[in-house]
Design an enzyme around this catalytic site. Structure first.
Site, PDB file in Angstrom:
ATOM      1  N   GLU A 243       0.821  -1.216   0.000  1.00 19.99           N
ATOM      2  CA  GLU A 243       0.000   0.000   0.000  1.00 19.99           C
ATOM      3  C   GLU A 243       0.852   1.262   0.000  1.00 19.99           C
ATOM      4  O   GLU A 243       0.459   2.289  -0.564  1.00 19.99           O
ATOM      5  CB  GLU A 243      -0.918   0.003   1.228  1.00 19.99           C
ATOM      6  CG  GLU A 243      -1.779   1.256   1.326  1.00 19.99           C
ATOM      7  CD  GLU A 243      -2.512   1.369   2.638  1.00 19.99           C
ATOM      8  OE1 GLU A 243      -3.724   1.654   2.589  1.00 19.99           O
ATOM      9  OE2 GLU A 243      -1.889   1.185   3.704  1.00 19.99           O
TER      10      GLU A 243
ATOM     11  N   HIS B  20       1.385   6.223  10.463  1.00 20.02           N
ATOM     12  CA  HIS B  20       0.672   6.712   9.277  1.00 20.02           C
ATOM     13  C   HIS B  20      -0.720   7.222   9.633  1.00 20.02           C
ATOM     14  O   HIS B  20      -1.273   6.860  10.680  1.00 20.02           O
ATOM     15  CB  HIS B  20       0.507   5.577   8.250  1.00 20.02           C
ATOM     16  CG  HIS B  20       1.757   5.178   7.551  1.00 20.02           C
ATOM     17  ND1 HIS B  20       2.115   3.854   7.380  1.00 20.02           N
ATOM     18  CD2 HIS B  20       2.731   5.911   6.955  1.00 20.02           C
ATOM     19  CE1 HIS B  20       3.257   3.788   6.713  1.00 20.02           C
ATOM     20  NE2 HIS B  20       3.647   5.028   6.446  1.00 20.02           N
TER      21      HIS B  20
ATOM     22  N   CYS C 281      -2.290  -2.218   4.810  1.00 22.85           N
ATOM     23  CA  CYS C 281      -0.924  -2.098   4.267  1.00 22.85           C
ATOM     24  C   CYS C 281      -0.583  -3.159   3.229  1.00 22.85           C
ATOM     25  O   CYS C 281       0.293  -2.942   2.391  1.00 22.85           O
ATOM     26  CB  CYS C 281       0.111  -2.199   5.384  1.00 22.85           C
ATOM     27  SG  CYS C 281      -0.127  -1.090   6.769  1.00 22.85           S
TER      28      CYS C 281
END
Length: 256
Positions: A66, A161, A248
């Site tokens: 990702e 993130h 991810c």
């Protein structure tokens, strides 16, 4: 239109992955591979065509595809990851995407990880984290505005993130950790907050009519179910030791 999921098999060197907010723990490579395979099987069972790329054993974090790209209906944008050790991951993902999308690239001095991008309709939220900077926001805006997207920068603190702190769990509803991100940013949407004892539980993967969710956060999973969502839990404990999560490990997009 069919959905495609690009994944990549686990690197044998995953134990040497980049870590920012977590302490290093031994990762069982065999178990990590088994968990990732179960993840791919789950995607396949929900009707996605899974394109599983070969492992890149010299790139420890490469299972987390990702972070290498943003794929929209109109185009794909290849990232310039914030960790220099991860930038070579982009090449093979670009090759996999080339048959499906026009490719565009983020250029230096910008840095951005795909895990810092959350798309809700025509709004593209970008986390300003240790991996993603203002230059990337500017470049992404220039690439996406011709297609009607609005890019919205958000400060992220306490986690790796943006998608560590907030993810989409329905067409326009979010799962959020209010300690790591201002919930006011998403006040236009229904908000489900993580259980306070499960701060890492804000990362969920929205699939076709189902939410794929880590098995390690049962209290938050119950909150999702009470909201009316169908939740499928997967054990991704070894991948989480590498500061990864369920979003991810795939790039999901429509086959136009």
């Amino acid at each position: 239109m069919d959905l495609i999921a690009i994944t990549r098999q686990v690197s044998s060197q995953i134990g040497s992955c980049e870590l920012t907010h977590m302490q290093r723990q031994p990762i069982n490579y065999t178990l990590a591979r088994e968990q990732h395979h179960a993840y791919e099987q789950a995607l396949n069972s929900f009707g996605l065509q899974v394109i599983s790329l070969l492992p890149e054993n010299d790139l420890p974090d490469s299972v987390f595809v990702e972070d290498t790209a943003l794929v929209l209906d109109e185009l794909a944008v290849l990232m310039r990851p914030g960790a220099q050790s991860r930038r070579r991951e982009v090449l093979s993902v670009a090759q996999a995407l080339q048959p499906y999308r026009q490719l565009n690239y983020i250029q230096a001095p910008a840095t951005i990880d795909g895990g810092d991008i959350l798309v809700v309709g025509k709004k593209v939220y970008v986390g300003l984290s240790s991996r993603s900077n203002h230059a990337a926001v500017s470049q992404l805006s220039g690439l996406l505005q011709p297609y009607g997207y609005t890019v919205i920068p958000i400060e992220v603190s306490g986690c790796l993130h943006l998608k560590s702190a907030v993810t989409l769990v329905a067409e326009a509803a979010v799962l959020l950790n209010p300690v790591w991100i201002e919930r006011q940013v998403f006040s236009d949407y229904p908000i489900i907050t993580v259980d306070p004892n499960e701060p890492y539980g804000a990362n969920a993967l929205l699939g076709p009519g189902v939410v794929i969710y880590p098995a390690g956060f049962p209290a938050t999973a119950e909150r999702l179910r009470r909201f009316g969502l169908e939740v499928i839990t997967l054990d991704v404990s070894e991948l989480m030791k590498a500061e990864g999560a369920v979003t991810c490990c795939s790039l999901i997009f429509r086959y136009n």
